[in-house]
Design a protein around this motif. Structure first.
Motif, PDB file in Angstrom:
ATOM      1  N   GLY A  61      -3.016   4.291  -3.095  1.00  0.00           N
ATOM      2  CA  GLY A  61      -3.230   3.115  -3.941  1.00  0.00           C
ATOM      3  C   GLY A  61      -2.261   2.017  -3.570  1.00  0.00           C
ATOM      4  N   SER A  62      -2.051   1.090  -4.476  1.00  0.00           N
ATOM      5  CA  SER A  62      -1.190  -0.037  -4.156  1.00  0.00           C
ATOM      6  C   SER A  62      -0.410  -0.461  -5.387  1.00  0.00           C
ATOM      7  CB  SER A  62      -2.041  -1.199  -3.638  1.00  0.00           C
ATOM      8  OG  SER A  62      -3.024  -1.536  -4.592  1.00  0.00           O
ATOM      9  N   GLU A  69       0.867  -1.184   0.000  1.00  0.00           N
ATOM     10  CA  GLU A  69       0.000   0.000   0.000  1.00  0.00           C
ATOM     11  C   GLU A  69       0.898   1.227   0.000  1.00  0.00           C
ATOM     12  OE1 GLU A  69      -3.243  -0.379  -0.360  1.00  0.00           O
ATOM     13  OE2 GLU A  69      -2.958  -2.548  -0.236  1.00  0.00           O
ATOM     14  N   HIS A 105      -3.275   7.595   1.971  1.00  0.00           N
ATOM     15  CA  HIS A 105      -3.286   6.415   1.115  1.00  0.00           C
ATOM     16  C   HIS A 105      -3.652   6.808  -0.310  1.00  0.00           C
ATOM     17  CE1 HIS A 105      -5.127   2.535  -0.384  1.00  0.00           C
ATOM     18  NE2 HIS A 105      -3.868   2.229  -0.108  1.00  0.00           N
ATOM     19  N   PRO A 123     -12.693   1.971  -4.945  1.00  0.00           N
ATOM     20  CA  PRO A 123     -11.366   1.953  -5.576  1.00  0.00           C
ATOM     21  C   PRO A 123     -11.392   2.330  -7.062  1.00  0.00           C
ATOM     22  CG  PRO A 123     -11.630   0.035  -4.182  1.00  0.00           C
ATOM     23  CD  PRO A 123     -12.973   0.720  -4.226  1.00  0.00           C
ATOM     24  N   SER A 180       0.739  -4.907   2.215  1.00  0.00           N
ATOM     25  CA  SER A 180      -0.714  -4.926   2.465  1.00  0.00           C
ATOM     26  C   SER A 180      -1.076  -5.968   3.512  1.00  0.00           C
ATOM     27  CB  SER A 180      -1.464  -5.220   1.172  1.00  0.00           C
ATOM     28  OG  SER A 180      -0.981  -4.400   0.149  1.00  0.00           O
ATOM     29  N   THR A 184      -8.551  -5.538  -5.967  1.00  0.00           N
ATOM     30  CA  THR A 184      -9.291  -5.448  -4.705  1.00  0.00           C
ATOM     31  C   THR A 184     -10.557  -6.300  -4.744  1.00  0.00           C
ATOM     32  OG1 THR A 184     -10.631  -3.551  -5.403  1.00  0.00           O
ATOM     33  CG2 THR A 184      -8.526  -3.066  -4.330  1.00  0.00           C
ATOM     34  N   SER A 201      -4.690  -2.459 -10.011  1.00  0.00           N
ATOM     35  CA  SER A 201      -4.791  -2.463  -8.545  1.00  0.00           C
ATOM     36  C   SER A 201      -6.245  -2.439  -8.105  1.00  0.00           C
ATOM     37  CB  SER A 201      -4.092  -1.241  -7.947  1.00  0.00           C
ATOM     38  OG  SER A 201      -2.715  -1.336  -8.080  1.00  0.00           O
ATOM     39  N   MET A 204      -6.173  -0.321  -0.795  1.00  0.00           N
ATOM     40  CA  MET A 204      -6.705  -1.419  -1.587  1.00  0.00           C
ATOM     41  C   MET A 204      -6.165  -2.728  -1.018  1.00  0.00           C
ATOM     42  SD  MET A 204      -6.307   0.301  -5.299  1.00  0.00           S
ATOM     43  CE  MET A 204      -6.858   1.971  -5.551  1.00  0.00           C
ATOM     44  N   TYR A 205      -7.006  -3.402  -0.341  1.00  0.00           N
ATOM     45  CA  TYR A 205      -6.514  -4.518   0.463  1.00  0.00           C
ATOM     46  C   TYR A 205      -6.963  -5.853  -0.121  1.00  0.00           C
ATOM     47  CZ  TYR A 205      -6.475  -0.466   3.481  1.00  0.00           C
ATOM     48  OH  TYR A 205      -6.297   0.783   3.982  1.00  0.00           O
TER      49      TYR A 205
END
Lengths: 96, 331
Positions: free
Chosen positions: A26-27, A11, A24, B164, A58, B106, B102, B1-2
């Motif tokens: 995004g990833s 993340e 935050h 997201p 994450s 999610t 991404s 975004m997990y």
């Protein structure tokens, strides 16, 4: 057939300007934290959107469960006296 | 975004009884009705999840494949300024693909699966990128028309019910407006240039107009997904509404350039305050989507080659990280 190595998800948090908190954004996938930082720079700050970047795997983030949100946040619901607007102050009193 | 959190959620959903599912569904529908955002770890109907995976991944693939027609001109851009701009634009498209992959992840699909679907040729992407870029004017036309159409499609998605996706789209829209403007600037320069340059601009408009108009997808009467997507607030306008809006704003821009839109039926309808336009050749649209466009095979081959040629870099990065970990453990 696999296409790419199984790189972990990170993340990305960015401090937009000095004095602001990291937020935050995004990833991304990267092989390690160093690559995650460099990729975060290329993916999320192409227009000088930040002065500092944090990345965290994450899988290391613990999150509250959205299904339990009502119960989880319930204790604060009936405590309106925690807000200054709860109190009535006579109009003639100033600086309060 | 997990992404990771989704696996356990998926299992819970399978185990739940139908009464529980009904309650969850009611809660989901109520959130949609209140215009609230749905976030990754929340319960959502499978069909909603599938629709989003389909739409977001197609969108991501389009960004990635979209780098190819323009990349074709980086080494032949007419000036250093144009070259720097084009590189920045192509790099943005790559970045947009990353934001969208991404966002898709999610929903519980892995990056690997997504890339595999693209390379295997089973994934769809925007039909527009299967047309060739024959002259420099095509780079102008793509920025002006293709990015213009894309922006028109994407702005309403900034209010999509899935958090997201909406957030990725805000970022993308912010970056895309330069794409459209640099394209229009190229067209302006050519349109004001020599007769040969004007002809080049007109030729590009002739070839890119209809494919751009088709970018909004099938007509509302034939669109399988529109009604449900609008109910879920994934989509806010229908394909035909967006297409009409695109034509209404773009025709005056063509007039400014003194270029002719290649549609003999195009006419301003004063009463409706809209342009009326000619019949779209849907057989061409469906044929390109199915893989029979001028460049479908070339695009996929280019992606596969890039993926293969990058393999050693990914492997070297993995090996280096492994070595660093071992070193740290030994110290």
């Amino acid at each position: 057939m696999t296409t790419s190595p199984d790189w972990p998800l990170f993340e990305v948090f960015i401090r937009a300007r000095s004095g602001l908190e990291h937020k935050h954004v995004g990833s991304l996938h990267a092989v390690d934290a160093r690559m995650a930082l460099e990729h975060a720079r290329d993916v999320y700050t192409r227009r000088l959107e930040g002065v500092s970047i944090w990345v965290v795997r994450s899988s290391e983030i613990a999150a509250s469960d959205p299904l339990d949100a009502d119960a989880f946040f319930e204790p604060a619901r009936d405590k309106v006296y925690r807000h200054p607007t709860f109190y009535t102050i006579p109009e003639e009193v100033k600086n309060l | 975004m997990y992404t990771q959190g989704l696996d356990s959620l998926g299992k819970d959903c399978l185990a739940s009884t139908s009464a529980e599912t009904a309650a969850l569904n009611e809660r989901f529908e109520a959130k949609i009705a209140r215009d609230e955002r749905i976030e990754p770890k929340e319960w959502m109907p499978d069909a909603y999840r599938q629709t989003l995976v389909r739409q977001i991944s197609q969108h991501a693939h389009s960004e990635i494949v979209g780098m190819l027609p323009e990349g074709n001109w980086i080494s032949r851009a007419p000036t250093l300024r144009r070259k720097a701009i084009l590189i920045a634009k192509v790099q943005d498209e790559g970045g947009h693909g990353m934001y969208l992959y991404s966002a898709a992840e999610t929903l519980g699909i892995s990056r690997d699966e997504l890339v595999l679907q693209l390379l295997a040729g089973t994934a769809k992407y925007s039909s527009i990128f299967n047309y060739p870029t024959l002259t420099w004017a095509d780079i102008g036309a793509i920025g002006w028309l293709v990015d213009g159409a894309a922006i028109m499609n994407q702005i309403p998605i900034c209010r999509c019910s899935y958090g997201p996706y909406a957030r990725a789209m805000v970022r993308i829209c912010r970056e895309e407006s330069f794409h459209q403007r640099q394209g229009f600037e190229i067209m302006t320069t050519l349109a004001k240039g020599t007769p040969a340059q004007r002809a080049m601009a007109q030729d590009a408009l002739n070839r890119w107009w209809w494919p751009s108009v088709m970018m909004f997808g099938p007509s509302d009467v034939d669109s399988k997904h529109t009604a449900q997507s609008m109910r879920w607030k994934i989509k806010r306008f229908t394909n035909d509404e967006l297409r009409q809006h695109f034509i209404d704003v773009t025709v005056p821009q063509a007039e400014f350039l003194k270029l002719v839109v290649p549609d003999s039926k195009l006419a301003w309808d004063e009463a409706a305050q809209h342009y009326r336009f000619g019949e779209i050749d849907w057989s061409e649209f469906h044929s390109v989507i199915k893989g029979h466009g001028p460049c479908n095979r070339e695009r996929l081959e280019a992606r596969r080659r890039a993926h293969e040629e990058g393999r050693w870099v990914r492997e070297a990065a993995s090996a280096y990280a492994e070595k660093e970990r071992a070193r740290a453990a030994a110290a």
